[in-house]
Design an enzyme around this catalytic site. Structure first.
Site, PDB file in Angstrom:
ATOM      1  CG  ASP A 106       2.949 -10.711  -2.802  1.00  0.00           C
ATOM      2  OD1 ASP A 106       4.188 -10.667  -2.914  1.00  0.00           O
ATOM      3  OD2 ASP A 106       2.181  -9.913  -3.384  1.00  0.00           O
ATOM      4  CG  ASP A 146       0.508  -6.097  -3.156  1.00  0.00           C
ATOM      5  OD1 ASP A 146       1.451  -5.538  -3.754  1.00  0.00           O
ATOM      6  OD2 ASP A 146       0.523  -7.302  -2.838  1.00  0.00           O
ATOM      7  CG  ASP A 177     -20.467 -10.974   5.552  1.00  0.00           C
ATOM      8  OD1 ASP A 177     -20.433 -12.147   5.139  1.00  0.00           O
ATOM      9  OD2 ASP A 177     -19.588 -10.476   6.272  1.00  0.00           O
ATOM     10  CB  ILE A 178     -17.193 -10.005   1.274  1.00  0.00           C
ATOM     11  CG1 ILE A 178     -17.499  -8.634   0.666  1.00  0.00           C
ATOM     12  CG2 ILE A 178     -16.442 -10.882   0.296  1.00  0.00           C
ATOM     13  CD1 ILE A 178     -18.359  -8.672  -0.569  1.00  0.00           C
ATOM     14  CG  HIS A 219       8.399 -11.893  -2.742  1.00  0.00           C
ATOM     15  ND1 HIS A 219       9.101 -10.782  -3.148  1.00  0.00           N
ATOM     16  CD2 HIS A 219       7.096 -11.598  -2.961  1.00  0.00           C
ATOM     17  CE1 HIS A 219       8.270  -9.862  -3.627  1.00  0.00           C
ATOM     18  NE2 HIS A 219       7.045 -10.338  -3.494  1.00  0.00           N
ATOM     19  CG  HIS A 263       0.259  -7.781  -7.573  1.00  0.00           C
ATOM     20  ND1 HIS A 263       0.825  -9.041  -7.643  1.00  0.00           N
ATOM     21  CD2 HIS A 263       0.569  -7.303  -6.343  1.00  0.00           C
ATOM     22  CE1 HIS A 263       1.450  -9.305  -6.526  1.00  0.00           C
ATOM     23  NE2 HIS A 263       1.292  -8.295  -5.708  1.00  0.00           N
ATOM     24  CD  GLU A 269       3.546  -5.594  -7.065  1.00  0.00           C
ATOM     25  OE1 GLU A 269       3.903  -6.799  -7.003  1.00  0.00           O
ATOM     26  OE2 GLU A 269       3.939  -4.744  -6.258  1.00  0.00           O
ATOM     27  CD  GLU A 270       5.420  -9.794  -6.508  1.00  0.00           C
ATOM     28  OE1 GLU A 270       6.334  -9.026  -6.151  1.00  0.00           O
ATOM     29  OE2 GLU A 270       4.584 -10.227  -5.708  1.00  0.00           O
ATOM     30  CG  ASP A 327     -14.696 -12.541   7.107  1.00  0.00           C
ATOM     31  OD1 ASP A 327     -15.304 -12.940   8.113  1.00  0.00           O
ATOM     32  OD2 ASP A 327     -15.287 -12.104   6.099  1.00  0.00           O
TER      33      ASP A 327
HETATM   34  N1  DTR Z   1       5.648  -4.905  -2.950  1.00  0.00           N
HETATM   35  C1  DTR Z   1       4.544  -5.781  -2.632  1.00  0.00           C
HETATM   36  C2  DTR Z   1       4.440  -6.102  -1.185  1.00  0.00           C
HETATM   37  C3  DTR Z   1       4.517  -4.918  -0.298  1.00  0.00           C
HETATM   38  C4  DTR Z   1       5.543  -4.617   0.523  1.00  0.00           C
HETATM   39  N2  DTR Z   1       5.230  -3.477   1.247  1.00  0.00           N
HETATM   40  C5  DTR Z   1       4.027  -3.024   0.853  1.00  0.00           C
HETATM   41  C6  DTR Z   1       3.278  -1.935   1.257  1.00  0.00           C
HETATM   42  C7  DTR Z   1       2.035  -1.714   0.642  1.00  0.00           C
HETATM   43  C8  DTR Z   1       1.572  -2.602  -0.364  1.00  0.00           C
HETATM   44  C9  DTR Z   1       2.343  -3.717  -0.773  1.00  0.00           C
HETATM   45  C10 DTR Z   1       3.542  -3.909  -0.144  1.00  0.00           C
HETATM   46  C11 DTR Z   1       4.705  -7.082  -3.375  1.00  0.00           C
HETATM   47  O1  DTR Z   1       5.676  -7.764  -3.109  1.00  0.00           O
HETATM   48  O2  DTR Z   1       3.803  -7.404  -4.169  1.00  0.00           O
HETATM   49 ZN    ZN Z   2       5.245  -9.510  -3.947  1.00  0.00          ZN
HETATM   50 ZN    ZN Z   3       2.115  -8.033  -3.867  1.00  0.00          ZN
HETATM   51 CA    CA Z   4     -17.330 -11.434   5.918  1.00  0.00          CA
END
Ligand code: DTR
Ligand code: ZN
Ligand code: ZN
Ligand code: CA
Length: 442
Positions: A141, A204, A47-48, A291, A129, A175-176, A306
């Site tokens: 995010d 993500d 379990d984490i 965002h 990311h 990543e963004e 979890d």
């Molecule tokens: N682009 C990612 C968030 C995101 C939006 N739709 C999906 C689907 C699968 C994974 C990630 C995402 C971000 O804003 O980091």
């Molecule tokens: Zn994002």
């Molecule tokens: Zn993201």
């Molecule tokens: Ca857990």
């Protein structure tokens, strides 16, 4: 909101019986029902701990607050995030490396952490990311994915796991800005090294406040691994349809590496059908702070965090290890037995034959019970003469899912041969589950 729970039942402990010593090592074997276990069962993930994952999120929040309010590419908060994660991994015995790149006139960083050992020609990767947008701390995010992957890596270290595959974890920069860091990593990975990567798992946004449970529909084996995990929790999942190209799995997929992952939703609104199956608010975004500056430590759904963190660990253990538990003399039953909610106890039997004398003082009992809110569940081992050994008491406030654990019982006063039973009772209303399997090892 849960109803008040009934008072805990009087303990069912036999007065003179030995008491099981809880040795929850998170091990589990699977084999043919009621017979000697197959020679090559596999291990189940531990379990984490949610608290550990949330502690990382608190750190990411603090880092943002101390560095201009964000953890964006090119900003001090991002490098501070890299240093935090790297410090944890170095202390846990990982071989880490920081890969630099330039994007939009600023230096970016990928952090790659290898767990020593495993087949160097079969590399299983998991990544997230680590950068946020400049508007805020980016706790969901993508602090959530970063923390879930980090805590899984730390669990590998705690377990001193000896996987068959070589495990590699990664935290991506920029990543963004368009998956810049992960693309830089893949583009600079020699083709001989790329061909060794058996799969890349991407995480993500895994704790959206109004969560959905989405599984990437890319590699079928990886997809099935996640879907089976959630099926075990009785949590429905949906295929992530818009994921292609929208996160760090894209560069891996583009060079033919099998990918998969989990997602709890972003700016899209949850439908009423989805709210029916997952709870939460229909018509509202899965993450209304996507965002935005409000993507802070309070922008997290604990249950999703979890469950998804546990799912990451499940996938790493399931896909990374076909380690065999030493065959030993074990007897197992993997037939599912439903446990009535707040009802009568049920049993599952293994017939031990061909042994001489008594059972050992360290009789190992591997238990796998799939049950949400495991605090409802009481578990006993019954010896062939009916003697009951308490393995697990009910605990009203233990809201975590599943009882996947190993217990050690002093059964030296019991004759070995005979019908041993696992007895399970759900003693509180709501939340249900079933015995998935259990095993005795002498
Ligand atoms: N682009 C990612 C968030 C995101 C939006 N739709 C999906 C689907 C699968 C994974 C990630 C995402 C971000 O804003 O980091
Ligand atoms: Zn994002
Ligand atoms: Zn993201
Ligand atoms: Ca857990």
């Amino acid at each position: 909101m849960r109803l008040a729970r009934p008072a805990l039942p009087r303990l069912l402990r036999r007065t003179t019986a030995g008491v099981a010593t809880l040795a929850a090592a998170g091990l589990l074997a699977t084999a043919a029902p009621g017979a000697l276990a197959a020679p090559s069962p596999t291990l189940a993930a531990p379990d984490i701990p949610l608290a550990n994952v949330k502690a990382h999120l608190s750190q990411f929040q603090s880092i943002a607050q101390a560095n201009g309010g964000n953890r964006a590419h090119g900003r001090p908060g991002y490098k501070a995030s890299i240093d935090y994660v790297k410090g944890k991994l170095d202390a846990a015995g990982f071989t880490t490396s920081v890969q630099q790149f330039t994007s939009s006139g600023a230096t970016g960083y990928n952090l790659v952490a290898d767990w020593p050992g495993g087949d160097p020609n079969k590399v299983l990767m998991a990544g997230a990311h680590l950068d946020s947008v400049s508007a805020g701390a980016g706790v969901n995010d993508n602090g959530s994915g970063s923390a879930g992957v980090l805590e899984t890596a730390l669990a590998v270290s705690r377990a001193q796991l000896k996987p068959t595959k070589h495990l590699r974890f990664a935290w991506w920069g920029a990543e963004e800005l368009g998956m810049v860091g992960s693309r830089y990593y893949v583009n600079n990975l020699p083709s001989t090294e790329r061909s060794k990567v058996s799969g890349y798992l991407n995480f993500d946004m895994i704790a959206s406040p109004n969560p959905g449970y989405f599984v990437y529909d890319d590699d079928p084996t990886i997809e099935k691994t996640f879907k089976d995990y959630y099926a075990g929790l009785n949590v429905p999942t949906e295929i992530e349809t818009e994921g292609d190209g929208r996160s760090d799995h894209a560069p891996f997929k583009n060079v033919g590496i099998p990918v998969g992952g989990l997602f709890s939703g972003a700016e899209r609104a949850k439908s009423s059908a989805q709210a029916q199956k997952w709870g939460g608010s229909a018509g509202q975004a899965f993450d209304r702070c996507y965002h935005s500056s409000c993507d802070s430590a309070s922008n997290i759904n604990d249950t999703a965090l979890d469950r998804n963190s546990d799912a990451i660990a499940h996938a790493i253990w399931a896909l990374g290890t076909d380690t065999t538990v030493p065959p030993g003399d074990s007897y197992e039953n993997t037939t599912d037995v439903a446990i009535p909610d707040n009802g009568a106890a049920v049993t599952s039997t293994v017939n031990v034959t061909g042994r001489t004398g008594n059972a050992p003082a360290t009789l190992k009992v591997d238990v796998d019970i799939r049950h949400t809110w495991r605090g409802d569940v009481v578990v006993d081992l019954l010896a062939p003469d009916g003697t009951a050994y308490r393995l697990k008491n009910s605990s009203g406030n233990d809201s975590a899912d599943n009882v996947i654990a190993t217990y050690t019982v002093d059964a030296s006063s019991e004759v070995a041969n005979g019908a041993w039973k696992l007895r399970v009772q759900d003693v509180a209303a709501q939340d249900t589950g079933y015995i998935n399997s259990w095993k005795l090892t002498f």
